[in-house]
Design an enzyme around this catalytic site. Structure first.
Site, PDB file in Angstrom:
ATOM      1  N   GLN A  60       8.470  26.110 -32.969  1.00 17.94           N
ATOM      2  CA  GLN A  60       8.159  25.041 -33.911  1.00 17.94           C
ATOM      3  C   GLN A  60       9.286  24.049 -33.656  1.00 17.94           C
ATOM      4  OE1 GLN A  60       7.996  22.306 -35.781  1.00 17.94           O
ATOM      5  NE2 GLN A  60       9.450  23.229 -37.194  1.00 17.94           N
ATOM      6  N   GLY A  95       2.395  22.623 -24.802  1.00 17.63           N
ATOM      7  CA  GLY A  95       3.299  21.578 -25.293  1.00 17.63           C
ATOM      8  C   GLY A  95       3.674  20.585 -24.199  1.00 17.63           C
ATOM      9  N   GLN A  96       4.513  19.628 -24.559  1.00 17.34           N
ATOM     10  CA  GLN A  96       4.937  18.597 -23.594  1.00 17.34           C
ATOM     11  C   GLN A  96       5.580  19.219 -22.345  1.00 17.34           C
ATOM     12  OE1 GLN A  96       7.572  14.721 -24.031  1.00 17.34           O
ATOM     13  NE2 GLN A  96       8.929  16.490 -23.965  1.00 17.34           N
ATOM     14  N   SER A 111      18.848  23.748 -27.082  1.00 17.02           N
ATOM     15  CA  SER A 111      18.704  22.336 -27.466  1.00 17.02           C
ATOM     16  C   SER A 111      20.033  21.690 -27.834  1.00 17.02           C
ATOM     17  CB  SER A 111      17.766  22.269 -28.670  1.00 17.02           C
ATOM     18  OG  SER A 111      17.841  21.007 -29.286  1.00 17.02           O
ATOM     19  N   GLU A 141      20.378  19.848 -30.215  1.00 20.10           N
ATOM     20  CA  GLU A 141      20.481  19.894 -31.680  1.00 20.10           C
ATOM     21  C   GLU A 141      21.511  20.936 -32.123  1.00 20.10           C
ATOM     22  OE1 GLU A 141      18.746  18.358 -34.565  1.00 20.10           O
ATOM     23  OE2 GLU A 141      18.725  16.872 -32.975  1.00 20.10           O
ATOM     24  N   TYR A 148      15.929  24.541 -37.656  1.00 20.29           N
ATOM     25  CA  TYR A 148      15.527  24.539 -36.245  1.00 20.29           C
ATOM     26  C   TYR A 148      16.733  24.845 -35.354  1.00 20.29           C
ATOM     27  CZ  TYR A 148      14.519  22.608 -31.617  1.00 20.29           C
ATOM     28  OH  TYR A 148      14.394  22.449 -30.260  1.00 20.29           O
TER      29      TYR A 148
HETATM   30  P1  NAP Z   1       6.312  20.905 -28.084  1.00 16.18           P
HETATM   31  O1  NAP Z   1       5.606  19.826 -27.359  1.00 16.18           O
HETATM   32  O2  NAP Z   1       6.363  20.871 -29.571  1.00 16.18           O
HETATM   33  O3  NAP Z   1       5.648  22.299 -27.626  1.00 16.18           O
HETATM   34  C1  NAP Z   1       5.921  23.497 -28.307  1.00 16.18           C
HETATM   35  C2  NAP Z   1       4.996  24.567 -27.780  1.00 16.18           C
HETATM   36  O4  NAP Z   1       5.225  25.779 -28.527  1.00 16.18           O
HETATM   37  C3  NAP Z   1       3.506  24.237 -27.957  1.00 16.18           C
HETATM   38  O5  NAP Z   1       2.808  24.750 -26.845  1.00 16.18           O
HETATM   39  C4  NAP Z   1       3.143  25.032 -29.202  1.00 16.18           C
HETATM   40  O6  NAP Z   1       1.771  25.342 -29.293  1.00 16.18           O
HETATM   41  C5  NAP Z   1       3.967  26.282 -28.975  1.00 16.18           C
HETATM   42  N1  NAP Z   1       4.145  27.086 -30.184  1.00 16.18           N
HETATM   43  C6  NAP Z   1       4.594  26.671 -31.394  1.00 16.18           C
HETATM   44  N2  NAP Z   1       4.615  27.717 -32.255  1.00 16.18           N
HETATM   45  C7  NAP Z   1       4.161  28.788 -31.574  1.00 16.18           C
HETATM   46  C8  NAP Z   1       3.937  30.140 -31.898  1.00 16.18           C
HETATM   47  N3  NAP Z   1       4.192  30.621 -33.120  1.00 16.18           N
HETATM   48  N4  NAP Z   1       3.462  30.969 -30.937  1.00 16.18           N
HETATM   49  C9  NAP Z   1       3.189  30.514 -29.703  1.00 16.18           C
HETATM   50  N5  NAP Z   1       3.369  29.239 -29.321  1.00 16.18           N
HETATM   51  C10 NAP Z   1       3.854  28.388 -30.254  1.00 16.18           C
HETATM   52  O7  NAP Z   1       7.815  21.039 -27.573  1.00 16.18           O
HETATM   53  P2  NAP Z   1       8.475  20.520 -26.202  1.00 16.18           P
HETATM   54  O8  NAP Z   1       9.022  19.178 -26.431  1.00 16.18           O
HETATM   55  O9  NAP Z   1       7.559  20.788 -25.089  1.00 16.18           O
HETATM   56  O10 NAP Z   1       9.733  21.481 -26.101  1.00 16.18           O
HETATM   57  C11 NAP Z   1       9.673  22.734 -25.415  1.00 16.18           C
HETATM   58  C12 NAP Z   1      10.801  23.633 -25.907  1.00 16.18           C
HETATM   59  O11 NAP Z   1      12.054  23.009 -25.637  1.00 16.18           O
HETATM   60  C13 NAP Z   1      10.793  23.918 -27.389  1.00 16.18           C
HETATM   61  O12 NAP Z   1      11.277  25.237 -27.580  1.00 16.18           O
HETATM   62  C14 NAP Z   1      11.774  22.925 -27.975  1.00 16.18           C
HETATM   63  O13 NAP Z   1      12.321  23.416 -29.174  1.00 16.18           O
HETATM   64  C15 NAP Z   1      12.789  22.862 -26.852  1.00 16.18           C
HETATM   65  N6  NAP Z   1      13.525  21.603 -26.697  1.00 16.18           N
HETATM   66  C16 NAP Z   1      12.844  20.421 -26.624  1.00 16.18           C
HETATM   67  C17 NAP Z   1      13.547  19.251 -26.408  1.00 16.18           C
HETATM   68  C18 NAP Z   1      12.843  17.923 -26.290  1.00 16.18           C
HETATM   69  O14 NAP Z   1      13.516  16.884 -26.411  1.00 16.18           O
HETATM   70  N7  NAP Z   1      11.549  17.903 -26.010  1.00 16.18           N
HETATM   71  C19 NAP Z   1      14.943  19.298 -26.241  1.00 16.18           C
HETATM   72  C20 NAP Z   1      15.589  20.516 -26.306  1.00 16.18           C
HETATM   73  C21 NAP Z   1      14.863  21.668 -26.515  1.00 16.18           C
HETATM   74  P3  NAP Z   1       0.709  24.250 -29.868  1.00 16.18           P
HETATM   75  O15 NAP Z   1       0.393  23.350 -28.703  1.00 16.18           O
HETATM   76  O16 NAP Z   1      -0.405  25.122 -30.296  1.00 16.18           O
HETATM   77  O17 NAP Z   1       1.375  23.525 -30.984  1.00 16.18           O
HETATM   78  O1  F7E Z   2      14.179  12.369 -34.059  1.00  7.71           O
HETATM   79  C1  F7E Z   2      15.291   9.679 -36.265  1.00  7.71           C
HETATM   80  C2  F7E Z   2      15.541  11.098 -36.697  1.00  7.71           C
HETATM   81  O2  F7E Z   2      12.173  13.808 -34.341  1.00  7.71           O
HETATM   82  C3  F7E Z   2      15.155  11.614 -33.368  1.00  7.71           C
HETATM   83  C4  F7E Z   2      13.032  17.720 -30.638  1.00  7.71           C
HETATM   84  O3  F7E Z   2      12.405  17.714 -29.388  1.00  7.71           O
HETATM   85  O4  F7E Z   2      14.976  16.671 -29.733  1.00  7.71           O
HETATM   86  C5  F7E Z   2      13.980  16.536 -30.730  1.00  7.71           C
HETATM   87  O5  F7E Z   2      14.552  16.524 -32.021  1.00  7.71           O
HETATM   88  C6  F7E Z   2      15.962  10.793 -34.340  1.00  7.71           C
HETATM   89  C7  F7E Z   2      16.447  11.565 -35.571  1.00  7.71           C
HETATM   90  O6  F7E Z   2      13.795  14.204 -32.425  1.00  7.71           O
HETATM   91  C8  F7E Z   2      12.077   8.691 -37.604  1.00  7.71           C
HETATM   92  O7  F7E Z   2      16.125  11.149 -37.992  1.00  7.71           O
HETATM   93  C9  F7E Z   2      14.076   7.857 -37.508  1.00  7.71           C
HETATM   94  O8  F7E Z   2      17.766  11.211 -35.845  1.00  7.71           O
HETATM   95  O9  F7E Z   2      12.314  12.284 -32.334  1.00  7.71           O
HETATM   96  P1  F7E Z   2      13.002  13.147 -33.299  1.00  7.71           P
HETATM   97  P2  F7E Z   2      15.013  15.173 -32.746  1.00  7.71           P
HETATM   98  O10 F7E Z   2      15.121  15.480 -34.187  1.00  7.71           O
HETATM   99  O11 F7E Z   2      16.207  14.614 -32.075  1.00  7.71           O
HETATM  100  C10 F7E Z   2      15.795  17.839 -29.833  1.00  7.71           C
HETATM  101  C11 F7E Z   2      16.767  17.835 -28.691  1.00  7.71           C
HETATM  102  C12 F7E Z   2      14.997  19.080 -29.947  1.00  7.71           C
HETATM  103  O12 F7E Z   2      15.413  20.148 -29.516  1.00  7.71           O
HETATM  104  C13 F7E Z   2      13.786  19.029 -30.811  1.00  7.71           C
HETATM  105  O13 F7E Z   2      12.886  20.092 -30.487  1.00  7.71           O
HETATM  106  O14 F7E Z   2      15.120   9.767 -34.854  1.00  7.71           O
HETATM  107  N1  F7E Z   2      14.104   9.056 -36.869  1.00  7.71           N
HETATM  108  N2  F7E Z   2      12.849   7.620 -37.977  1.00  7.71           N
HETATM  109  C14 F7E Z   2      12.875   9.598 -36.908  1.00  7.71           C
HETATM  110  N3  F7E Z   2      12.396  10.749 -36.398  1.00  7.71           N
HETATM  111  C15 F7E Z   2      11.078  11.010 -36.577  1.00  7.71           C
HETATM  112  N4  F7E Z   2      10.549  12.146 -36.052  1.00  7.71           N
HETATM  113  N5  F7E Z   2      10.254  10.145 -37.274  1.00  7.71           N
HETATM  114  C16 F7E Z   2      10.704   8.977 -37.803  1.00  7.71           C
HETATM  115  O15 F7E Z   2       9.956   8.235 -38.429  1.00  7.71           O
END
Ligand code: NAP
Ligand code: F7E
Length: 342
Positions: free
Chosen positions: A86, A10-11, A128, A130, A152
């Site tokens: 997820q 993932g990212q 998160s 969230e 989530y």
């Molecule tokens: P991401 O890009 O969606 O990466 C998620 C990773 O989890 C991917 O490697 C994915 O594999 C793997 N994965 C999903 N389902 C799985 C399963 N059943 N078994 C094993 N691996 C699985 O997310 P990210 O942005 O890097 O975020 C990393 C973590 O931080 C996540 O837990 C997310 O919820 C949390 N988080 C993210 C943010 C944010 O803004 N980015 C903020 C707060 C918390 P695939 O590559 O195969 O899909």
């Molecule tokens: O939405 C609005 C949407 O999907 C941001 C994940 O990494 O950060 C992420 O969750 C906002 C929301 O991220 C579209 O309704 C408008 O209000 O980019 P998002 P998220 O839901 O904030 C948190 C911290 C995590 O932990 C999560 O893993 O943007 N929005 N229009 C849209 N969002 C999407 N995806 N697509 C649209 O077209």
């Protein structure tokens, strides 16, 4: 030092694995099997450090408890970073059982493996912003009330609480990084920032004409993922385990992000962006703004990348991607795919 990273494809898995490898770690990444090879983000790391070197990959899945426990027992890591989930909030409304199951089972499996095996292994949980369910304009910190608004977020609250419980009950070095939104050029294409910058790149090169979004008024505290993975590492090196918020302390609306991204290529966003209820959620988190003071004071961590630099970095990268895509389309080597994206 040895680290296991779940979600390595993932990212955050990409940025964290890269930084750990650069710090001399042996990194053991868990990859879930898919019908197509899904290691595109970490391919540069595989070329540089693996598979016979310091970057080792294993097929596993958060739901397959036995495979995770076996890997922990065999590898005996110093640190485990649990990033897999997820992670798409809108998808979690459509697939609530899968979204809940993967996060919760994976987290408890790892914590149980540490408790029953080697209690010296340190554990990082990807919590998160969230979880706060942000409603009003207030700065959220480690003590703010949790009010999850999606499957989530509810699953993340469970994992967050379990991490604390294992820390307090069994003395395990288990930390929660409560991270506000963080983005990058390798952000998943269906998160709003990347969806916007990808569209800007394509529109700029004449490959796309419109961008359809949902709620333009939602606001988020957006930072750069590469800064946040440095914070994860710092939490694991702190003298005591705890919970820390990572955020920029600034918030912007989706509209502002879109406006800035289109403006960077000399376009007016209003001429290209339309909205559809299709991208609105059954329950929305309207406003998120983090207070990173504790991380600054205790870890010496600050978000180094500004909002403007983040937008610029993502747009520039997506213009390059669109240039490559244009060549492939012109030579009929690929078909347009963006209309299938959520
Ligand atoms: P991401 O890009 O969606 O990466 C998620 C990773 O989890 C991917 O490697 C994915 O594999 C793997 N994965 C999903 N389902 C799985 C399963 N059943 N078994 C094993 N691996 C699985 O997310 P990210 O942005 O890097 O975020 C990393 C973590 O931080 C996540 O837990 C997310 O919820 C949390 N988080 C993210 C943010 C944010 O803004 N980015 C903020 C707060 C918390 P695939 O590559 O195969 O899909
Ligand atoms: O939405 C609005 C949407 O999907 C941001 C994940 O990494 O950060 C992420 O969750 C906002 C929301 O991220 C579209 O309704 C408008 O209000 O980019 P998002 P998220 O839901 O904030 C948190 C911290 C995590 O932990 C999560 O893993 O943007 N929005 N229009 C849209 N969002 C999407 N995806 N697509 C649209 O077209």
């Amino acid at each position: 030092m040895k680290a296991i990273v779940t979600g390595t494809t993932g990212q955050d898995g990409y940025y964290l694995s890269k930084q750990l490898l650069q710090n001399g770690y042996e990194v053991h990444g868990l990859v879930r099997r898919s019908s197509n090879i899904n290691t595109f983000r970490i391919d540069p790391l595989i070329s540089e450090y693996g598979p016979e070197g310091k970057f080792k990959l294993y097929y596993s899945d958060l739901i397959d408890s036995s495979s995770i426990t076996n890997l922990i027992n065999n590898i005996q890591p110093d640190e485990i970073y649990n990033l897999a989930a997820q992670s798409h909030v809108a998808v979690s409304f459509k697939n609530p059982i899968y979204s809940t199951h993967t996060s919760t089972t994976g987290t408890v499996t790892i914590l149980e493996s540490i408790r029953n095996g080697n209690k010296d292994i340190k554990f990082y949980q990807a919590s998160s912003s969230e979880m706060f369910g942000g409603e009003k304009e207030e700065k959220l910190n480690e003590k703010s009330k949790l009010n999850p608004k999606s499957p989530y977020a509810a699953a993340k609250v469970f994992c967050h609480d379990m991490t604390k419980i294992y820390r307090e009950a069994y003395g395990i070095f288990a930390v929660n990084g409560i991270l506000f939104n963080h983005e990058s050029p390798v952000r998943g294409e269906t998160f709003v920032t990347r969806k916007i910058t990808q569209a800007v790149g394509r529109i700029h090169l004449g490959l796309q004409s419109k961008l359809t979004l949902g709620n333009l008024d939602a606001s988020r505290d957006w930072g750069f993922a590469g800064d946040y993975t440095k914070g994860m590492y710092l939490m694991m090196q702190h003298s005591e385990p705890d919970d820390w918020v990572l955020a920029t302390g600034e918030t912007h609306t989706v509209k502002e992000f879109a406006s800035k991204a289109f403006e960077s290529v000399g376009l007016n966003w209003e001429e290209f962006v339309e909205t559809s209820d299709k991208y609105k959620r059954p329950n929305e988190v309207n406003h998120l703004l983090g207070d990173p003071e504790k991380a600054k004071n205790e870890l010496g961590w600050v978000a180094e990348t500004s909002f403007d630099d983040l937008v610029k970095m993502m747009v520039e990268s997506d213009i390059e991607s669109a240039e490559r895509e244009k060549v492939l389309l012109e030579n009929k080597l690929i078909k347009p795919t963006w209309e299938y994206h959520t």
